[in-house]
Structures are given as C-alpha cells and as structure tokens.
Design an enzyme around this catalytic site. Sequence first.
Site, short mmCIF file in Angstrom:
data_model
loop_
_atom_site.label_atom_id
_atom_site.label_comp_id
_atom_site.label_asym_id
_atom_site.label_seq_id
_atom_site.Cartn_x
_atom_site.Cartn_y
_atom_site.Cartn_z
N GLY A 189 0.49 4.32 -0.89
CA GLY A 189 0.38 3.51 0.11
C GLY A 189 -0.79 2.48 0.07
CE1 TYR A 215 1.84 3.69 -4.29
CE2 TYR A 215 3.81 5.00 -4.25
CZ TYR A 215 2.63 4.45 -3.54
OH TYR A 215 2.59 4.85 -2.15
#
Length: 525
Positions: free
Chosen positions: A60, A53
């Site tokens: 997000g 990530y």
Amino acid sequence: MSLVRVDGAPLSTNHIEQIAQGARVQIGRRILIAAGQQRHRLDELIDQRRLIYGVTTGYGPLAGRHIDPSRSGELQRNLIYHLASGTGPPLERRAVRAIMAVRLNTLAQGYSAVRPETLEMLAAWLNADIVPIVPARGTVGASGDLTPLAHIALALMGEAEVCDNGQRRPAASAITERGWQPLKPEAKDALGLVNGTAAMTGIAALNGQAALRSVDLALRCTVAYAECLQGQLEAWDPAFGVMRPHSGQQEAHERLLKLAAGSQRLIPGQPRYLRSAVEQSSPVHDSRSLLQDPYTIRCAPQLFGAVLDVIEFHNSTVDREINSVTDNPVFDPEADAVLHGGNFYGQHVAFAADSLTNAVIKTAVHSERMVARLTDENQNGELPAFLQGLSTGLHSGLMGAQVTASAIVAELRSLAHPASIQSVPTNANNQDVVTMGTIAARKTAEVLTQTRELQSIAAITMAQGVDLVGSDGFAPATVALRDWVRDYSPAISTDRPLYGDIERVGQALHDAAGQPIDRISNLDR
C-alpha cells in the site's frame, strides 16, 4: 460426488456452486508445470534485485520501502497477519468454499507466480472439506478482498479456526491430523492468495444460481396464480416478445406457456363473452369478464423478462471474473514483464451485484402482490377470505402469513440502496476510490434469503388455492408445484402456526442448490 477440473478451461457460476456444494477439484498437470515455471522466473527477478510490489517492497502506501529478499517469508506472513482483522458473523461454509474455488482458478491462470504447492493446498483443503472460518465484514473491494482472503490464508498457515467436515476446530489440529504441513508463504504466495476479487466473485456466483431458481419458482407460482383466477393466455402470446425483442422477455413468454401447457382454467384468446350495453353500465365483479387481467398476470412476461436479462448480465459478468487474473502485480510470460496495475478492483462485480439485488427484490414484490390478491376475498373471485375454507372467521388461514409477506417486502426495499457507489477512501488515501463489491454481493445474498422466505409463503398460498379450487383442470406443472409444497406443508384446514411450514419450503428451495427442484424442474426435461 462430482468432480470439477481446474485445467485452464473456463469455469462458470454453475461450476463454482458445485464446488461450494462439495464437489471435488482436480488441478491439471499443465497448470502445475506452468506455475512452477512462473515461480522460477520470479525467483530470478528477485535475485536481480528487481523492485516488485509486495515482494521486494512494502504494501500500500509503504510500497516505497524496500524489503531485503532475505526477509521475503516474514514480509508475506506479516501481510496475512495485519490483514486478518475481519469482524462480524462468519460467512456461510458454502460461500467460503466458493471463494476458495474462485481463488484457485484465478491463480491457475498462470500469471500470479505462486508456488504449485499453494495451488495444490487449496485443492486439498476443498477435497477434504476443511473450510476456514471467515468473518463477513472488513473488505471495501478495492485491492480486491484482502481481509476475507487473509483469513483463508491464515487458516492455511495453521493459525486460525476451520470448519472440518462440519466441526469447528483449530486449523492446526486439522492439518496435523492429516499429516500435512501448514503453508509457509514465500516471495508472492501470500500476496497471490489475498490480492483479488475472489470473495465478492464466489458469493456472487452462488447468488446468480440462486436467482435462477428464484425466477423458476416465481414463474411456476405465477401460472398457478393465474389459473386460480382464471386468467387469460393472450398476454403471454410469444408474438409480444417478437415485437419487443428482449431475450429475457422472449424466454419468459416461452417458459410461462410451457408451464401453462395442459391447463383448462386459463382462458385462451379473447374473453369468453361480451356483455350487453345494460350490463356494461354496472360494476364488474367477475374477473373472467374483464378484457385485461391485473398486471401480476398480464405483465408477467415483461417483468420476469427484465429480471432474466439482469440475471444474464450478472452471471456473464461473474463468469468472466471467475476466469480472470485479478491480483497485482502480474507476470506476463510472453513479454517477460512484471506488470503493476489494478485488476484487483471489483467494480464490475459490484455493479452486477447491485443490479441483481434490484431484480430479485422486484421478483419478491411480484410474489407479495400475488399473495395479497389471492388471499383477498374482494379480488380473488370465489375463493374464501385468506384461503380459509372451514369456518372462516373462527379460523384466519393465511392472514398472518400475508402480513409477513408484506413485512419482508418492506425490509427488502430498505436493502435496495446500492453499495457500489459507497466509496470511502482508506489505506492512507492510497485506496481513494473503492468498490464495495463484497458488501454488494453479501447484500444480494441477504436479499435472496429473504426473498426465498417470501416465495415460500407464495408457494404455500398457491398450493392452498389449488386445493380449494380442486386440482381438476390445472396444468400438470401447477399440480406438481402443489404436490411439492405438500411434501413440506400440509393443506391448511384449521389454524396452526405456519412458521415451520414456511421454513421447510424455503429450506427445500435452498437445498435445491446445484440441482433442479425435485419433481418440479423434472417436468422441463
């Protein structure tokens, strides 16, 4: 100038305040070596085309979008660019230094995989006193303090303004002048700088230390107040703390008695005399004949004991947060794993900040009540109205200051509503429950500022009361309090504007950050 080492040993709110005040920092060599090893492992994972990530994905709700590793630097820069959207007045310079110190210590834990150069850059900026300009508003404390931390990272990139040793200027100029290179974030450098609770934690660290000084002054003013009214020592007996064993209350009993040591004005034990049956049918006007003092004296150990317990809860929570890993993702070197989770979520600090806000406001309420009683000729024994001993009526003494104290309490009560429950879903409902931790900490800081103003009035009031009574018989700690106040506020004989006196006493208390109050706290050594 003091030095704080970032070498893996736990740091405390006191360490953070020292750095905020200007202490230098030094990163341990072991920390830099470990950071280099972690970064090398991250590069290997990127080469393996692992999904990580914010490193090989968007942010997000865009985390499902894969980003080619060749565009890593662009991805990291764009993170800073889109998050640098804060508004409002800039945070105080001390607060930003505290935030940078907390972030440095978080990254130094060895789980964030930022380059060693990033750690060294934070330390170099602190040591050179180059402080980014950071707008106060814009964070909900969900993925930590993305917005304020992005403004710090933007300055490190040379694309914002800074306060350079007190002078506001472009960050690029400050960097170029020193022959440095701006930050060029890669892989996880930018994400590591912004994803965490450093803003709320840095501000809360300063709040915790300021709250300790606030209680210190409140206890000293309480003893002076009790002496002016010739209160009784019985209610401060430590036996009450043994019977009700809250640690804060026990500490309050001990500190009040220590400050009262040497007083000849406080009544030991039971009242001095019993009144006759005839006298008992008449109203009592002399406070010395009462069996029990007003709660501002009698319940002081219980009130300040509860405040001290809240401060302990707040500061222990913040101490743990200072030494925590609060970003995402994190890298577990023992398991050789990348972990995606929510350590950036600031609920612990948010709850602690709101609790401290209420405790500080109660301290302010107690101070206002002392000012009100000591300036009221119907309740202050034989002292003159509003402590004006010369031509009362022609001169009004502390009448206006007492009104200001009441106004401050009213405003403080309006700030008491908790921020930590004000969740507003954001980020395309990705952040569907948020903490508002930085708003809570900023609110606490504002409450402490206004309380400091009110306590300045209280300290001036106590000093005036001591002077009108005459300092003979007062405890040495009370005489020291009076002398300290008089360094900034002369005795009031005829009316004069008092706003300057209040500001000077408050500034002296504020300037005591990182060290004991001059002459007052030295009595405790």
